[in-house]
Enzyme design. Sequence first.
Site, PDB file in Angstrom:
ATOM      1  N   SER A  17      -8.300 -94.212 -65.861  1.00  0.00           N
ATOM      2  CA  SER A  17      -8.872 -93.272 -66.847  1.00  0.00           C
ATOM      3  C   SER A  17      -9.724 -92.164 -66.234  1.00  0.00           C
ATOM      4  O   SER A  17     -10.109 -91.237 -66.943  1.00  0.00           O
ATOM      5  CB  SER A  17      -9.708 -94.035 -67.867  1.00  0.00           C
ATOM      6  OG  SER A  17      -8.847 -94.689 -68.757  1.00  0.00           O
TER       7      SER A  17
ATOM      8  N   LYS B 177      -8.416 -88.815 -66.818  1.00  0.00           N
ATOM      9  CA  LYS B 177      -8.603 -88.115 -68.103  1.00  0.00           C
ATOM     10  C   LYS B 177      -9.529 -86.910 -67.941  1.00  0.00           C
ATOM     11  O   LYS B 177      -9.466 -85.964 -68.721  1.00  0.00           O
ATOM     12  CB  LYS B 177      -9.182 -89.075 -69.149  1.00  0.00           C
ATOM     13  CG  LYS B 177      -8.229 -90.214 -69.535  1.00  0.00           C
ATOM     14  CD  LYS B 177      -8.961 -91.248 -70.395  1.00  0.00           C
ATOM     15  CE  LYS B 177      -8.067 -92.409 -70.786  1.00  0.00           C
ATOM     16  NZ  LYS B 177      -8.808 -93.499 -71.461  1.00  0.00           N
TER      17      LYS B 177
ATOM     18  N   TYR C 287       1.229 -89.746 -69.148  1.00  0.00           N
ATOM     19  CA  TYR C 287      -0.053 -90.454 -69.135  1.00  0.00           C
ATOM     20  C   TYR C 287      -0.085 -91.551 -68.062  1.00  0.00           C
ATOM     21  O   TYR C 287      -0.999 -91.605 -67.240  1.00  0.00           O
ATOM     22  CB  TYR C 287      -0.318 -91.043 -70.533  1.00  0.00           C
ATOM     23  CG  TYR C 287      -1.521 -91.933 -70.634  1.00  0.00           C
ATOM     24  CD1 TYR C 287      -2.810 -91.403 -70.542  1.00  0.00           C
ATOM     25  CD2 TYR C 287      -1.399 -93.308 -70.834  1.00  0.00           C
ATOM     26  CE1 TYR C 287      -3.934 -92.221 -70.649  1.00  0.00           C
ATOM     27  CE2 TYR C 287      -2.513 -94.125 -70.938  1.00  0.00           C
ATOM     28  CZ  TYR C 287      -3.775 -93.578 -70.844  1.00  0.00           C
ATOM     29  OH  TYR C 287      -4.881 -94.379 -70.942  1.00  0.00           O
TER      30      TYR C 287
ATOM     31  N   TYR D 235     -17.043 -95.385 -72.295  1.00  0.00           N
ATOM     32  CA  TYR D 235     -16.686 -95.966 -73.591  1.00  0.00           C
ATOM     33  C   TYR D 235     -17.911 -96.544 -74.291  1.00  0.00           C
ATOM     34  O   TYR D 235     -18.955 -95.899 -74.319  1.00  0.00           O
ATOM     35  CB  TYR D 235     -15.583 -97.039 -73.431  1.00  0.00           C
ATOM     36  CG  TYR D 235     -14.471 -96.556 -72.537  1.00  0.00           C
ATOM     37  CD1 TYR D 235     -13.653 -95.519 -72.959  1.00  0.00           C
ATOM     38  CD2 TYR D 235     -14.275 -97.076 -71.279  1.00  0.00           C
ATOM     39  CE1 TYR D 235     -12.645 -95.042 -72.141  1.00  0.00           C
ATOM     40  CE2 TYR D 235     -13.276 -96.606 -70.455  1.00  0.00           C
ATOM     41  CZ  TYR D 235     -12.471 -95.584 -70.898  1.00  0.00           C
ATOM     42  OH  TYR D 235     -11.488 -95.110 -70.098  1.00  0.00           O
TER      43      TYR D 235
ATOM     44  N   VAL E 233     -10.118 -98.469 -65.450  1.00  0.00           N
ATOM     45  CA  VAL E 233      -9.954 -99.928 -65.358  1.00  0.00           C
ATOM     46  C   VAL E 233      -9.519-100.392 -63.967  1.00  0.00           C
ATOM     47  O   VAL E 233      -9.495-101.591 -63.697  1.00  0.00           O
ATOM     48  CB  VAL E 233      -8.994-100.541 -66.412  1.00  0.00           C
ATOM     49  CG1 VAL E 233      -9.582-100.534 -67.791  1.00  0.00           C
ATOM     50  CG2 VAL E 233      -7.627 -99.910 -66.375  1.00  0.00           C
TER      51      VAL E 233
HETATM   52  N1  GLN Z   1      -3.894 -96.651 -68.354  1.00  0.00           N
HETATM   53  C1  GLN Z   1      -4.952 -97.451 -68.911  1.00  0.00           C
HETATM   54  C2  GLN Z   1      -4.698 -97.751 -70.375  1.00  0.00           C
HETATM   55  O1  GLN Z   1      -4.177 -96.943 -71.063  1.00  0.00           O
HETATM   56  C3  GLN Z   1      -6.238 -96.720 -68.693  1.00  0.00           C
HETATM   57  C4  GLN Z   1      -7.422 -97.411 -69.307  1.00  0.00           C
HETATM   58  C5  GLN Z   1      -8.733 -97.200 -68.573  1.00  0.00           C
HETATM   59  O2  GLN Z   1      -8.782 -96.896 -67.374  1.00  0.00           O
HETATM   60  N2  GLN Z   1      -9.815 -97.435 -69.274  1.00  0.00           N
HETATM   61  O3  GLN Z   1      -4.998 -98.795 -70.878  1.00  0.00           O
END
Ligand code: GLN
Length: 322
Positions: free
Chosen positions: A73, A76, A200, A252, A270
């Site tokens: 993520s 992003k 993505y 988050y 993650v």
């Molecule tokens: N590719 C992961 C997902 O969509 C990314 C989530 C993350 O890094 N928080 O679940």
Amino acid sequence: MQDSSRPIDLDEVERAVAGITEQMRASEQWGEVSTRIEALKEVDTHHFGMAILTRDGDIVAGGEADTPFSIQSISKVFSLELALEAYGDELWKRVGREPSGDPFNSIIDLERHEGHPRNPFINAGALVVIDMLVEKLGGEGEVTAVIDFVSDLVDGEGFGINEEVARSDETGGHLNRALMSLAKHFGNFRCDIDQVMDAYVHQCAIELSCRQLARVGRFLMLEGPDAASNRGDPARCRARRIMSLMMTCGQYDGSGDFAYRVGLPAKSGVGGGILAIVPNTASIAVWAPGLDANGNSLLGTLALELLTDRIEWSVFGGIRTQ
Ligand code: GLN
């Protein structure tokens, strides 16, 4: 808080990184590896790396700072920068700027807000941002744009995209597919869901080391040789805005706790990485794959907390009395 007129004490930074790395390696708690992506389940939690790029161009590294990891993520932030550059404030008609108070992949809020995600860092918001980029550039074009962006900032140094991680993110991505369908139901998703999913999972599967990620993050630093300010006022303005979202939404449902403990704009993934920015001063990457209950790196967060305790880098000021 540091400002651009205050010199950076490199010895102090080196001592802090060496001390924190030692402390992290001796830790008894490493957190739990992500179960969300099958291919990441096998990663050993006993890793720790850290790299700090200062606005003067010095890099201070500790632990496994050269081991590539899945940025997930954190990517992003890059797609948001590209979408803001392409769409400007139009983007905010499709995505909000408020913390969600829910897990990163929660769907509840999306229905309540009629397909309008709370912010660009929860999965729903990131997927709408990527939908916008795919609409403009095409699916492969979006991935290429993110890769070009990263390549430029790592000065052409090689890095990989892990196809196995991308595939496993896609196969297990039922919730992400549901988020896109719900946004589409409410008219806030234009492109083909599979095409956006493909873009993505590929940008999430980029692998960078801490040293490389700290270099990529320098586009958010407001001062320094390659900082946003050198790319003109619009880039500087985007950096300021992206950092505000990193502060309020970057971890988050753990964003409040992170601001309280660390006091820096940051984005987690993650894969256990965190990119944190000290405005005007430094770009910091940490990596430890074990996560806390909110899906943020347990030791990565602790390392950043120790860092801003030792060096007065929190945007909310130092805690030492002398
Ligand atoms: N590719 C992961 C997902 O969509 C990314 C989530 C993350 O890094 N928080 O679940």
